[in-house]
Design a protein around this motif. Structure first.
Motif, PDB file in Angstrom:
ATOM      1  N   THR A 170      14.014  16.977   1.680  1.00  0.00           N
ATOM      2  CA  THR A 170      14.451  15.500   1.569  1.00  0.00           C
ATOM      3  C   THR A 170      14.142  14.455   0.475  1.00  0.00           C
ATOM      4  OG1 THR A 170      15.100  15.060   3.857  1.00  0.00           O
ATOM      5  CG2 THR A 170      14.476  12.905   2.469  1.00  0.00           C
ATOM      6  N   ILE A 171      12.907  14.729   0.491  1.00  0.00           N
ATOM      7  CA  ILE A 171      11.422  14.346  -1.263  1.00  0.00           C
ATOM      8  C   ILE A 171      11.841  15.224  -2.241  1.00  0.00           C
ATOM      9  CG2 ILE A 171       9.288  13.805  -1.656  1.00  0.00           C
ATOM     10  CD1 ILE A 171       8.310  14.085   1.420  1.00  0.00           C
ATOM     11  N   PHE A 172      11.779  15.900  -2.401  1.00  0.00           N
ATOM     12  CA  PHE A 172      12.146  16.702  -3.299  1.00  0.00           C
ATOM     13  C   PHE A 172      13.440  16.399  -4.096  1.00  0.00           C
ATOM     14  CE2 PHE A 172      13.417  20.524  -6.034  1.00  0.00           C
ATOM     15  CZ  PHE A 172      11.991  20.552  -7.111  1.00  0.00           C
ATOM     16  N   GLU A 173      14.870  16.285  -2.785  1.00  0.00           N
ATOM     17  CA  GLU A 173      15.703  15.886  -3.925  1.00  0.00           C
ATOM     18  C   GLU A 173      15.652  14.479  -4.166  1.00  0.00           C
ATOM     19  OE1 GLU A 173      20.476  16.759  -1.975  1.00  0.00           O
ATOM     20  OE2 GLU A 173      18.642  15.372  -0.576  1.00  0.00           O
ATOM     21  N   ASN A 174      14.836  13.057  -2.988  1.00  0.00           N
ATOM     22  CA  ASN A 174      14.683  11.825  -3.787  1.00  0.00           C
ATOM     23  C   ASN A 174      13.762  12.016  -5.353  1.00  0.00           C
ATOM     24  OD1 ASN A 174      16.877  11.033  -1.999  1.00  0.00           O
ATOM     25  ND2 ASN A 174      14.727  10.741  -0.050  1.00  0.00           N
ATOM     26  N   THR A 175      13.126  12.404  -5.493  1.00  0.00           N
ATOM     27  CA  THR A 175      12.163  12.802  -5.914  1.00  0.00           C
ATOM     28  C   THR A 175      12.325  13.632  -7.847  1.00  0.00           C
ATOM     29  OG1 THR A 175      10.263  13.226  -5.468  1.00  0.00           O
ATOM     30  CG2 THR A 175      10.472  10.372  -4.598  1.00  0.00           C
ATOM     31  N   VAL A 176      12.285  15.061  -7.291  1.00  0.00           N
ATOM     32  CA  VAL A 176      12.866  15.588  -7.988  1.00  0.00           C
ATOM     33  C   VAL A 176      11.096  15.884  -8.348  1.00  0.00           C
ATOM     34  CG1 VAL A 176      13.777  16.816 -10.360  1.00  0.00           C
ATOM     35  CG2 VAL A 176      14.914  14.797  -9.138  1.00  0.00           C
ATOM     36  N   GLY A 177      10.484  16.302  -7.803  1.00  0.00           N
ATOM     37  CA  GLY A 177       9.050  16.630  -7.638  1.00  0.00           C
ATOM     38  C   GLY A 177       8.077  15.568  -8.173  1.00  0.00           C
ATOM     39  N   GLU A 178       8.642  14.629  -9.076  1.00  0.00           N
ATOM     40  CA  GLU A 178       7.712  13.719  -9.664  1.00  0.00           C
ATOM     41  C   GLU A 178       7.099  12.760  -8.648  1.00  0.00           C
ATOM     42  OE1 GLU A 178      10.191  10.903 -11.855  1.00  0.00           O
ATOM     43  OE2 GLU A 178      10.776  12.762 -13.395  1.00  0.00           O
ATOM     44  N   ARG A 179       7.116  11.965  -7.062  1.00  0.00           N
ATOM     45  CA  ARG A 179       6.430  12.069  -6.390  1.00  0.00           C
ATOM     46  C   ARG A 179       6.122  13.001  -5.447  1.00  0.00           C
ATOM     47  NH1 ARG A 179       5.334   6.998  -6.698  1.00  0.00           N
ATOM     48  NH2 ARG A 179       6.236   5.622  -8.638  1.00  0.00           N
ATOM     49  N   GLY A 221       0.881  -1.065   0.068  1.00  0.00           N
ATOM     50  CA  GLY A 221      -0.097  -0.100   0.237  1.00  0.00           C
ATOM     51  C   GLY A 221       0.575   1.444   0.302  1.00  0.00           C
ATOM     52  N   GLY A 222      -0.020   2.542   0.064  1.00  0.00           N
ATOM     53  CA  GLY A 222       0.567   3.705  -0.689  1.00  0.00           C
ATOM     54  C   GLY A 222       0.199   4.766   0.794  1.00  0.00           C
ATOM     55  N   ASP A 223      -0.323   3.936   1.949  1.00  0.00           N
ATOM     56  CA  ASP A 223      -0.515   4.842   3.271  1.00  0.00           C
ATOM     57  C   ASP A 223       0.577   4.299   4.512  1.00  0.00           C
ATOM     58  OD1 ASP A 223      -2.544   5.607   2.165  1.00  0.00           O
ATOM     59  OD2 ASP A 223      -4.162   4.361   3.655  1.00  0.00           O
ATOM     60  N   TYR A 224       1.258   5.418   5.227  1.00  0.00           N
ATOM     61  CA  TYR A 224       1.596   4.789   6.748  1.00  0.00           C
ATOM     62  C   TYR A 224       0.966   5.917   8.095  1.00  0.00           C
ATOM     63  CZ  TYR A 224       6.072   6.148   9.480  1.00  0.00           C
ATOM     64  OH  TYR A 224       6.790   7.046  10.257  1.00  0.00           O
ATOM     65  N   LEU A 270       9.861   1.785  -1.074  1.00  0.00           N
ATOM     66  CA  LEU A 270      10.834   2.343  -0.818  1.00  0.00           C
ATOM     67  C   LEU A 270      10.844   4.474  -0.477  1.00  0.00           C
ATOM     68  CD1 LEU A 270      12.988   1.194  -3.776  1.00  0.00           C
ATOM     69  CD2 LEU A 270      13.153   0.255  -1.168  1.00  0.00           C
ATOM     70  N   LEU A 271      10.118   4.972  -1.406  1.00  0.00           N
ATOM     71  CA  LEU A 271       9.801   5.846  -0.913  1.00  0.00           C
ATOM     72  C   LEU A 271       9.976   6.275   0.526  1.00  0.00           C
ATOM     73  CD1 LEU A 271       9.938   9.356  -1.192  1.00  0.00           C
ATOM     74  CD2 LEU A 271       7.678   8.959  -2.582  1.00  0.00           C
ATOM     75  N   MET A 272       8.678   5.500   1.416  1.00  0.00           N
ATOM     76  CA  MET A 272       7.953   5.766   2.815  1.00  0.00           C
ATOM     77  C   MET A 272       8.776   5.444   3.418  1.00  0.00           C
ATOM     78  SD  MET A 272       4.918   6.916   3.949  1.00  0.00           S
ATOM     79  CE  MET A 272       3.679   7.518   2.850  1.00  0.00           C
ATOM     80  N   SER A 273      10.011   4.470   2.852  1.00  0.00           N
ATOM     81  CA  SER A 273      10.869   3.723   3.911  1.00  0.00           C
ATOM     82  C   SER A 273      11.944   5.163   4.496  1.00  0.00           C
ATOM     83  CB  SER A 273      11.404   2.568   3.065  1.00  0.00           C
ATOM     84  OG  SER A 273      12.614   2.326   3.890  1.00  0.00           O
ATOM     85  N   ASN A 274      12.087   5.659   2.914  1.00  0.00           N
ATOM     86  CA  ASN A 274      13.199   6.504   3.177  1.00  0.00           C
ATOM     87  C   ASN A 274      12.274   7.623   4.019  1.00  0.00           C
ATOM     88  OD1 ASN A 274      15.081   5.082   2.140  1.00  0.00           O
ATOM     89  ND2 ASN A 274      14.357   6.417  -0.269  1.00  0.00           N
ATOM     90  N   PHE A 275      11.396   7.869   4.114  1.00  0.00           N
ATOM     91  CA  PHE A 275      10.020   9.220   4.548  1.00  0.00           C
ATOM     92  C   PHE A 275      10.185   8.776   6.056  1.00  0.00           C
ATOM     93  CE2 PHE A 275       6.474  10.810   6.309  1.00  0.00           C
ATOM     94  CZ  PHE A 275       6.612  12.153   5.798  1.00  0.00           C
ATOM     95  N   GLN A 276      10.836   7.482   6.402  1.00  0.00           N
ATOM     96  CA  GLN A 276      10.132   6.889   7.591  1.00  0.00           C
ATOM     97  C   GLN A 276      11.291   7.054   8.137  1.00  0.00           C
ATOM     98  OE1 GLN A 276      10.533   3.814   9.546  1.00  0.00           O
ATOM     99  NE2 GLN A 276       9.321   3.478  10.347  1.00  0.00           N
ATOM    100  N   ALA A 277      12.815   6.726   7.862  1.00  0.00           N
ATOM    101  CA  ALA A 277      14.064   6.873   8.465  1.00  0.00           C
ATOM    102  C   ALA A 277      13.541   9.054   8.600  1.00  0.00           C
ATOM    103  CB  ALA A 277      15.025   6.144   7.538  1.00  0.00           C
ATOM    104  N   ALA A 278      13.821   9.258   7.584  1.00  0.00           N
ATOM    105  CA  ALA A 278      13.857  10.612   7.906  1.00  0.00           C
ATOM    106  C   ALA A 278      13.088  11.563   9.297  1.00  0.00           C
ATOM    107  CB  ALA A 278      13.883  11.710   6.622  1.00  0.00           C
ATOM    108  N   LEU A 279      11.809  10.864   8.532  1.00  0.00           N
ATOM    109  CA  LEU A 279      10.969  11.176  10.005  1.00  0.00           C
ATOM    110  C   LEU A 279      11.911  11.063  11.169  1.00  0.00           C
ATOM    111  CD1 LEU A 279       8.882  12.467  11.247  1.00  0.00           C
ATOM    112  CD2 LEU A 279       7.189  10.519  10.885  1.00  0.00           C
ATOM    113  N   ARG A 280      12.228   9.763  11.927  1.00  0.00           N
ATOM    114  CA  ARG A 280      12.530   9.671  12.629  1.00  0.00           C
ATOM    115  C   ARG A 280      13.871   9.966  13.151  1.00  0.00           C
ATOM    116  NH1 ARG A 280       9.981   3.873  15.427  1.00  0.00           N
ATOM    117  NH2 ARG A 280       8.551   4.055  14.821  1.00  0.00           N
ATOM    118  N   THR A 281      14.683   9.749  12.335  1.00  0.00           N
ATOM    119  CA  THR A 281      15.967  10.635  12.578  1.00  0.00           C
ATOM    120  C   THR A 281      16.091  12.411  13.099  1.00  0.00           C
ATOM    121  OG1 THR A 281      16.938   9.282  10.702  1.00  0.00           O
ATOM    122  CG2 THR A 281      18.311  11.726  11.904  1.00  0.00           C
ATOM    123  N   LEU A 282      14.772  12.949  12.435  1.00  0.00           N
ATOM    124  CA  LEU A 282      14.807  13.974  12.311  1.00  0.00           C
ATOM    125  C   LEU A 282      13.654  14.269  14.061  1.00  0.00           C
ATOM    126  CD1 LEU A 282      13.185  15.417   8.692  1.00  0.00           C
ATOM    127  CD2 LEU A 282      15.042  15.718  10.199  1.00  0.00           C
TER     128      LEU A 282
END
Length: 403
Positions: free
Chosen positions: A259-268, A200-203, A230-242
């Protein structure tokens, strides 16, 4: 030379051709190697001067072999442009005038049941010499079947790769969610999560940073499958680190967006709600980044309250165009419902959505229930409304009760 000797020599050449192609198939040669062996076998052993081989696939015939053909011929021919009268032995093609097949004068079709798998177009070296079309068709059929088997094997491998990919993504996603939610007198939490597909795409998340403060969030990433996981995994890791370094929601959300913009260049992008409650100060602060507004219920209010203050979706812009921090004070006994749009977009048999109003009305009548009881009854109501209709999206509902 007698007729019998000529026939014997022809059969010998046919046997050599058959042995060469079957040996290559048994040795599991690549598709391109098989095509080359077939071509040279036909040219050397079967009295062919010019030849073209078209193979069927994805609604078209693709040119895979072309030898000694100087005129312009199409690389692809739509299936609907080819028609064969099998009784009369005639093949007709509807093509642009720029194409010509005048350099070949014999066609050999290959069928599986009623489906044409290939067309071999040839011209003999010696027009007076005999060419065994039955054998040529049989040899072509052996090649085509071998290529079909390779294609089928590739498809199976691809399906297995996708299955493993989905399995990995599903495991990654399960690891993102908290192993257990608090069930204390001070804080009770309950989540119901229905993924639309295996991945799924929810978190959602809930992090008790200290005895006095708790962070909670819900998010919905654009897209599905492995990229979304994978995007959500990176997002969660970034959130918990912050969260380990900061408690300032504004800084956290701005860094997540970057972080999201840098990883996806605005595509997601990700819709996201992040809340923070302090038991000592009794203050709830939050940022809503383009997500469905969570619903706050407390005894002092006349009805449910929507938490809308915040910013736009994360990942769409390199820098957020605006950001407003929301807050509610003097909160001691309250319930908060965070959800994704799959819940309110649940449809009935007439394809009418459940909608925000029905959800808010239900919350207003049942808000003070224990989260577990609320979920148990509400999802019976939602399933009754859907009446067996398939879900169109992931559904997540995270409910918190603070006393």
């Amino acid at each position: 030379m007698t007729t019998e000797i000529v026939k014997y020599q022809r059969k010998e050449l046919e046997l050599k051709a058959l042995l060469e192609i079957t040996q290559a198939i048994n040795e599991n040669k690549t598709e391109s190697v098989l095509l080359n062996i077939f071509k040279f076998t036909c040219l050397v052993h079967l009295n062919m001067k010019s030849m073209m081989l078209y193979l069927a696939g994805s609604g078209k015939f693709s040119l895979r072999i072309s030898h000694n053909v100087k005129e312009l011929v199409p690389d692809e021919i739509p299936v609907e442009s080819i028609e064969e009268n099998r009784e009369m032995g005639k093949l007709s093609m509807t093509l642009s005038e720029e194409y010509s097949f005048s350099e070949v004068n014999i066609y050999v079709p290959v069928y599986h049941k009623d489906s044409m798998l290939a067309i071999l177009l040839i011209r003999k070296k010696d027009e007076d010499a005999e060419l065994d079309l039955d054998f040529t068709q049989a040899l072509t059929n052996i090649l085509v079947v071998a290529l079909e088997n390779k294609r089928f094997a590739r498809k199976q491998l691809e399906q297995e790769r996708l299955r493993k990919e989905v399995e990995i993504a599903s495991n990654v996603q399960r690891m993102l969610f908290p192993a257990q939610l608090p069930q204390t007198e001070r804080l009770k939490a309950k989540v119901t999560y229905y993924p639309h597909s295996t991945v799924g795409g929810d978190y959602y998340d809930l992090i008790e940073k200290s005895d006095d403060e708790v962070f909670f969030c819900i998010a919905d990433v654009s897209g599905k499958g492995m990229p979304a996981a994978l995007l959500m995994s990176n997002f969660q890791a970034a959130l918990r680190t912050l969260l380990r370094s900061f408690s300032d929601l504004k800084s956290i959300v701005e860094q997540l967006n970057f972080t999201i913009f840098e990883n996806t260049v605005g595509e997601r992008f990700i819709t996201f709600f992040l809340g923070h409650y302090n038991y000592k100060t009794k203050v709830l602060t939050f940022v809503n980044a383009g997500h469905n507004p969570p619903v706050l219920c407390r005894k002092e209010n006349d009805g449910p309250e929507l938490l809308e203050a915040g910013t736009t979706i994360l990942g769409a812009f390199e820098e957020l165009p605006f950001l407003e921090l929301g807050s509610r004070t003097d909160l001691e006994d309250f319930v908060l419902h965070l959800y994704t749009d799959g819940l309110t977009e649940t449809i009935d048999v007439s394809e009418r959505e459940f909608g925000d109003k029905r959800f808010l009305d239900y919350i207003e009548q049942n808000w003070c229930e224990d989260p577990a009881d609320f979920h148990n009854v509400f999802f019976k109501v939602l399933d009754g409304y859907a009446n067996g209709q398939d879900r169109r999206d992931d559904i997540t509902l995270l409910s918190l009760r603070v006393k």
